[in-house]
Design an enzyme around this catalytic site. Structure first.
Site, PDB file in Angstrom:
ATOM      1  N   HIS A 261      -5.021   2.313   0.914  1.00 12.94           N
ATOM      2  CA  HIS A 261      -4.415   1.074   1.404  1.00 12.94           C
ATOM      3  C   HIS A 261      -4.955   0.762   2.792  1.00 12.94           C
ATOM      4  O   HIS A 261      -5.577   1.611   3.430  1.00 12.94           O
ATOM      5  CB  HIS A 261      -2.886   1.227   1.490  1.00 12.94           C
ATOM      6  CG  HIS A 261      -2.459   2.254   2.504  1.00 12.94           C
ATOM      7  ND1 HIS A 261      -2.516   3.604   2.259  1.00 12.94           N
ATOM      8  CD2 HIS A 261      -2.022   2.125   3.772  1.00 12.94           C
ATOM      9  CE1 HIS A 261      -2.115   4.263   3.322  1.00 12.94           C
ATOM     10  NE2 HIS A 261      -1.808   3.398   4.269  1.00 12.94           N
ATOM     11  N   ASP A 263      -3.418  -0.855   6.522  1.00 12.06           N
ATOM     12  CA  ASP A 263      -2.108  -1.085   7.123  1.00 12.06           C
ATOM     13  C   ASP A 263      -1.973  -2.552   7.557  1.00 12.06           C
ATOM     14  O   ASP A 263      -2.865  -3.070   8.229  1.00 12.06           O
ATOM     15  CB  ASP A 263      -1.912  -0.178   8.336  1.00 12.06           C
ATOM     16  CG  ASP A 263      -1.803   1.284   7.939  1.00 12.06           C
ATOM     17  OD1 ASP A 263      -1.727   1.585   6.739  1.00 12.06           O
ATOM     18  OD2 ASP A 263      -1.786   2.137   8.844  1.00 12.06           O
ATOM     19  N   HIS A 317      -7.615   3.672   3.780  1.00 10.89           N
ATOM     20  CA  HIS A 317      -7.384   5.109   3.961  1.00 10.89           C
ATOM     21  C   HIS A 317      -6.367   5.583   2.940  1.00 10.89           C
ATOM     22  O   HIS A 317      -5.722   4.771   2.269  1.00 10.89           O
ATOM     23  CB  HIS A 317      -6.962   5.404   5.395  1.00 10.89           C
ATOM     24  CG  HIS A 317      -5.771   4.626   5.869  1.00 10.89           C
ATOM     25  ND1 HIS A 317      -5.830   3.289   6.201  1.00 10.89           N
ATOM     26  CD2 HIS A 317      -4.476   4.995   6.052  1.00 10.89           C
ATOM     27  CE1 HIS A 317      -4.641   2.872   6.587  1.00 10.89           C
ATOM     28  NE2 HIS A 317      -3.785   3.887   6.483  1.00 10.89           N
ATOM     29  N   ARG A 327       2.799  19.025   3.716  1.00 12.73           N
ATOM     30  CA  ARG A 327       2.150  18.355   4.855  1.00 12.73           C
ATOM     31  C   ARG A 327       3.058  17.251   5.365  1.00 12.73           C
ATOM     32  O   ARG A 327       3.820  16.664   4.584  1.00 12.73           O
ATOM     33  CB  ARG A 327       0.820  17.768   4.387  1.00 12.73           C
ATOM     34  CG  ARG A 327       0.162  16.864   5.394  1.00 12.73           C
ATOM     35  CD  ARG A 327      -1.239  16.458   4.968  1.00 12.73           C
ATOM     36  NE  ARG A 327      -1.808  15.629   6.005  1.00 12.73           N
ATOM     37  CZ  ARG A 327      -1.788  14.303   6.008  1.00 12.73           C
ATOM     38  NH1 ARG A 327      -1.244  13.634   5.000  1.00 12.73           N
ATOM     39  NH2 ARG A 327      -2.319  13.625   7.004  1.00 12.73           N
TER      40      ARG A 327
HETATM   41  O1  LIG Z   1      -0.258  10.770   5.867  1.00 15.49           O
HETATM   42  C1  LIG Z   1      -1.298  10.246   6.228  1.00 15.49           C
HETATM   43  O2  LIG Z   1      -2.194  10.874   6.801  1.00 15.49           O
HETATM   44  C2  LIG Z   1      -1.540   8.772   5.986  1.00 15.49           C
HETATM   45  C3  LIG Z   1      -0.296   7.952   6.112  1.00 15.49           C
HETATM   46  C4  LIG Z   1      -0.550   6.486   6.059  1.00 15.49           C
HETATM   47  O3  LIG Z   1      -1.644   6.020   5.905  1.00 15.49           O
HETATM   48  C5  LIG Z   1       0.570   5.555   6.202  1.00 15.49           C
HETATM   49  O4  LIG Z   1       1.739   5.984   6.243  1.00 15.49           O
HETATM   50  O5  LIG Z   1       0.279   4.340   6.267  1.00 15.49           O
HETATM   51 FE   LIG Z   2      -1.682   3.824   6.339  1.00 18.88          FE
END
Ligand SMILES: O=C(O)CCC(=O)C(=O)O
Ligand SMILES: [Fe+2]
Length: 388
Positions: A261, A263, A317, A327
């Site tokens: 996605h 942001d 990403h 994690r």
């Molecule tokens: O957990 C991650 O490293 C990515 C999280 C992410 O891209 C988000 O929450 O928008």
């Molecule tokens: Fe993100």
């Protein structure tokens, strides 16, 4: 029903869908009740494309080119300078601003170190979050996100979503009242959630300051008014802290923690723990970003990409899973105030660089992201794009 047989909703279908916030119906909640199997989380085959290549969570960018900027030499808008917008006098200011702009143009992502946010605070927040995620599902669901609250627990991807995420998340407002209500729903009166609340508020305040600083440095680097971008980000904005939790997964090569996605933010400031799993799409290849507890990862969101007249990139990403370790990532989504009109600064528009977007408000833009949630792969820019 196995996900591979599900029809993928079209963007237009998604736009017409109203947000049905019901945490009990989300993928992770269903899995924990035994209503879904890991196979139901496999990436739907009809969405498989060449950019879906699996890269293990601990394989990182090899040639160490990922830009990491040291903010210690940068006095530009440093908290000790008093107020945001003050002219910096650090010798390194110009160099850092130049490097940050280059990173935003070339990568859309960069790291920042020596950012003045205390590692103890980060560690405390991670411990609180771990304690929350370790609660029984029924208790977490008491704090489920609803239509009315931005703060709350999200147990995976919404039920109708074609890909199921192997993750759960907590959305934490920087509004003390919303936080209080959330903690009361989860813990009733029985626990000392006051420490958690204090740490969340301290962390979101620190993120607010850091966001202001970064937006200001980027503006300086582009040669526009230093407050050009950060004036959109104020206390009354709907900025939010999202804490993601990715439990160990039996099939990391087939199941994603968070689907690819971009942001829909101004910027996002992310802290990942030492496990690894954040990957970005760079020149058509998925590149893992190596964790470092002392570094925040900043990414340019769609809004800032548009305000820079597409000089900055808002990059795809994702978060991949792994089979051995849980994690966590702390993600601060820095978002404009609802009614502010988002425009491209005049300096960034000329005959060689015509405006690529018409002015719009965050409220309008949000309507095109099917819901306020972060399912932004369906985010549509088309209504504000000027086609040449
Ligand atoms: O957990 C991650 O490293 C990515 C999280 C992410 O891209 C988000 O929450 O928008
Ligand atoms: Fe993100």
């Amino acid at each position: 029903m196995a996900s591979s047989t599900m029809k993928t909703p079209l963007v237009s279908d998604m736009r017409n869908m109203h947000l049905q916030v019901d945490a009990t119906n989300e993928s992770w909640a269903k899995y924990s009740r035994g209503e879904l199997t890991p196979q139901d989380f496999f990436f739907p085959s009809q969405l498989l494309g060449k950019d879906r290549v699996y890269v293990p969570h601990d394989k990182y960018e090899e040639d160490n080119e990922f830009p990491i900027l040291d903010l210690s030499g940068c006095l530009l808008d440093h908290p000790s300078m008093g107020f945001v917008g003050q002219v910096g006098h650090g010798n390194d200011d110009e160099l850092i601003a130049k490097k940050m702009v280059e990173a935003a143009e070339k990568w859309g992502f960069f790291g920042v170190m020596n950012h003045s946010v205390s590692l103890e605070l980060i560690t405390r927040l991670q411990a609180h979050a771990r304690r929350f995620f370790n609660l029984p599902m029924e208790q977490k669901l008491k704090g489920g996100r609803t239509e009315k609250t931005r703060t709350g627990y999200v147990a995976g991807s919404p039920n109708f979503f074609p890909q199921k995420w192997w993750s759960e998340a907590m959305y934490l407002d920087w509004n003390p009242t919303q936080l209080q209500q959330f903690f009361e729903r989860v813990w009733s009166q029985e626990c000392d959630y006051h420490d958690i609340r204090a740490d969340v508020l301290e962390y979101t305040a620190a993120m607010g300051k850091l966001a202001q600083r970064i937006l200001s440095i980027l503006a300086a680097g582009l040669g526009v008014n230093r407050n050009q971008f950060n004036r959109y980000f104020r206390e009354e904005s709907t900025s939010v802290l999202r804490i993601n939790h990715y439990p160990p997964c039996p099939h990391p090569d087939k199941i994603e923690g968070l689907d690819e996605h971009r942001d829909p933010t101004l910027i996002t400031i992310l802290h990942q723990d030492d496990v690894g799993g954040l990957q970005i799409l760079k020149d058509g290849k998925w590149v893992g970003i190596q964790p470092n507890p002392k570094t925040f990862i900043v990414n340019i969101g769609d809004i800032l990409m548009m305000m820079s007249n597409e000089r900055f990139q808002s990059v795809m990403h994702r978060a991949v899973t792994n089979s051995s370790k849980p994690r966590m990532s702390l993600v601060f989504a820095c978002i404009p105030v609802d009614d502010d009109v988002i425009t491209i600064p005049e300096k960034l528009v000329d005959s060689n660089h015509p405006a690529k977007f018409i002015p719009f408000t965050w409220k309008d833009f949000r309507k095109n992201i099917y819901c306020e949630d972060r399912v932004d792969i369906y985010c549509s820019l088309e209504e504000v794009v000027i086609s040449n």
